[in-house]
Design a protein around this motif. Structure first.
Motif, PDB file in Angstrom:
ATOM      1  N   GLY A  69      36.611  51.635  45.869  1.00  0.00           N
ATOM      2  CA  GLY A  69      37.598  50.611  46.187  1.00  0.00           C
ATOM      3  C   GLY A  69      37.283  49.256  45.600  1.00  0.00           C
ATOM      4  O   GLY A  69      38.093  48.339  45.699  1.00  0.00           O
ATOM      5  N   GLU A  70      36.130  49.102  44.998  1.00  0.00           N
ATOM      6  CA  GLU A  70      35.734  47.803  44.451  1.00  0.00           C
ATOM      7  C   GLU A  70      36.069  47.747  42.967  1.00  0.00           C
ATOM      8  O   GLU A  70      35.651  48.600  42.208  1.00  0.00           O
ATOM      9  N   PRO A  71      36.831  46.723  42.547  1.00  0.00           N
ATOM     10  CA  PRO A  71      37.133  46.610  41.113  1.00  0.00           C
ATOM     11  C   PRO A  71      35.855  46.399  40.308  1.00  0.00           C
ATOM     12  O   PRO A  71      34.966  45.659  40.714  1.00  0.00           O
ATOM     13  N   GLN A  72      35.783  47.041  39.171  1.00  0.00           N
ATOM     14  CA  GLN A  72      34.586  46.950  38.353  1.00  0.00           C
ATOM     15  C   GLN A  72      34.480  45.616  37.634  1.00  0.00           C
ATOM     16  O   GLN A  72      33.427  45.264  37.144  1.00  0.00           O
ATOM     17  N   PHE A  73      35.561  44.872  37.538  1.00  0.00           N
ATOM     18  CA  PHE A  73      35.534  43.627  36.796  1.00  0.00           C
ATOM     19  C   PHE A  73      35.289  42.437  37.689  1.00  0.00           C
ATOM     20  O   PHE A  73      35.403  41.301  37.248  1.00  0.00           O
ATOM     21  N   LEU A  74      34.963  42.626  38.964  1.00  0.00           N
ATOM     22  CA  LEU A  74      34.548  41.530  39.837  1.00  0.00           C
ATOM     23  C   LEU A  74      33.030  41.468  39.839  1.00  0.00           C
ATOM     24  O   LEU A  74      32.355  42.483  39.881  1.00  0.00           O
ATOM     25  N   SER A  75      32.530  40.266  39.803  1.00  0.00           N
ATOM     26  CA  SER A  75      31.089  40.083  39.793  1.00  0.00           C
ATOM     27  C   SER A  75      30.599  39.840  41.213  1.00  0.00           C
ATOM     28  O   SER A  75      31.144  39.006  41.934  1.00  0.00           O
ATOM     29  N   ALA A  76      29.562  40.546  41.613  1.00  0.00           N
ATOM     30  CA  ALA A  76      29.007  40.381  42.956  1.00  0.00           C
ATOM     31  C   ALA A  76      28.200  39.095  43.066  1.00  0.00           C
ATOM     32  O   ALA A  76      28.009  38.574  44.158  1.00  0.00           O
ATOM     33  N   GLN A  77      27.743  38.558  41.943  1.00  0.00           N
ATOM     34  CA  GLN A  77      26.927  37.355  41.975  1.00  0.00           C
ATOM     35  C   GLN A  77      27.777  36.088  42.134  1.00  0.00           C
ATOM     36  O   GLN A  77      27.313  35.096  42.666  1.00  0.00           O
ATOM     37  N   ASP A  78      29.010  36.101  41.660  1.00  0.00           N
ATOM     38  CA  ASP A  78      29.885  34.932  41.743  1.00  0.00           C
ATOM     39  C   ASP A  78      30.700  34.981  43.031  1.00  0.00           C
ATOM     40  O   ASP A  78      30.879  36.041  43.615  1.00  0.00           O
ATOM     41  N   PRO A  79      31.218  33.813  43.461  1.00  0.00           N
ATOM     42  CA  PRO A  79      32.064  33.808  44.656  1.00  0.00           C
ATOM     43  C   PRO A  79      33.298  34.694  44.446  1.00  0.00           C
ATOM     44  O   PRO A  79      33.908  34.692  43.378  1.00  0.00           O
ATOM     45  N   VAL A  80      33.666  35.415  45.469  1.00  0.00           N
ATOM     46  CA  VAL A  80      34.737  36.398  45.345  1.00  0.00           C
ATOM     47  C   VAL A  80      36.117  35.735  45.385  1.00  0.00           C
ATOM     48  O   VAL A  80      37.018  36.157  44.668  1.00  0.00           O
ATOM     49  N   ALA A  81      36.310  34.722  46.200  1.00  0.00           N
ATOM     50  CA  ALA A  81      37.634  34.102  46.377  1.00  0.00           C
ATOM     51  C   ALA A  81      38.245  33.624  45.056  1.00  0.00           C
ATOM     52  O   ALA A  81      39.417  33.925  44.778  1.00  0.00           O
ATOM     53  N   PRO A  82      37.507  32.890  44.208  1.00  0.00           N
ATOM     54  CA  PRO A  82      38.119  32.481  42.933  1.00  0.00           C
ATOM     55  C   PRO A  82      38.446  33.659  42.016  1.00  0.00           C
ATOM     56  O   PRO A  82      39.439  33.627  41.283  1.00  0.00           O
ATOM     57  N   GLN A  83      37.637  34.696  42.076  1.00  0.00           N
ATOM     58  CA  GLN A  83      37.912  35.878  41.247  1.00  0.00           C
ATOM     59  C   GLN A  83      39.188  36.569  41.709  1.00  0.00           C
ATOM     60  O   GLN A  83      40.020  36.963  40.884  1.00  0.00           O
ATOM     61  N   ILE A  84      39.359  36.693  43.020  1.00  0.00           N
ATOM     62  CA  ILE A  84      40.573  37.301  43.560  1.00  0.00           C
ATOM     63  C   ILE A  84      41.783  36.432  43.248  1.00  0.00           C
ATOM     64  O   ILE A  84      42.859  36.937  42.916  1.00  0.00           O
ATOM     65  N   ALA A  85      41.624  35.113  43.330  1.00  0.00           N
ATOM     66  CA  ALA A  85      42.728  34.203  43.010  1.00  0.00           C
ATOM     67  C   ALA A  85      43.140  34.343  41.543  1.00  0.00           C
ATOM     68  O   ALA A  85      44.337  34.334  41.221  1.00  0.00           O
ATOM     69  N   ALA A  86      42.163  34.501  40.658  1.00  0.00           N
ATOM     70  CA  ALA A  86      42.483  34.686  39.241  1.00  0.00           C
ATOM     71  C   ALA A  86      43.208  36.010  39.017  1.00  0.00           C
ATOM     72  O   ALA A  86      44.167  36.081  38.235  1.00  0.00           O
TER      73      ALA A  86
END
Length: 112
Positions: free
Chosen positions: A41-58
């Protein structure tokens, strides 16, 4: 890979003895399915080291841009089709083609 001389779940007999030993512990298919289902269920293009909220917003912004582009293109196609279908030349052509098809079907019915 299973050995041809043993059946899954059975204990192994040692050659020359009547004692049995348990098979070696290996990864089973169900273990592999459990381990892969945890990350499915976790997208492979999200980084676990960076904050998740800005990645989801993008990702949400990219999705909105794609959907908006698609809907604008679809609306443009529909508007062009509407203009084309209302043109007298198109209506005349459509009436001629429809009449020819109906005459051909009538002749086919009469001959058959």
């Amino acid at each position: 890979m299973p050995q041809p001389d043993r059946v899954r779940g059975e204990a192994l007999r040692q050659p020359g003895s009547h004692r049995t030993s348990e098979p070696e512990t290996t990864s089973t298919r169900s273990d592999q399915l459990v381990s892969t289902s945890r990350t499915a269920g976790e997208p492979q293009f999200l980084s676990a080291q960076d904050p998740v909220a800005p990645q989801i917003a993008a990702l949400a912004a990219a999705h909105v841009a794609v959907v908006l582009t698609w809907l604008l293109a679809l609306a443009s196609i529909v508007a062009t089709a509407r203009t084309t279908f209302r043109a007298p030349r198109f209506r005349s052509l459509l009436a001629r083609v429809s009449g020819a098809v109906l005459i051909a079907l009538g002749l086919r019915t009469a001959v058959a």
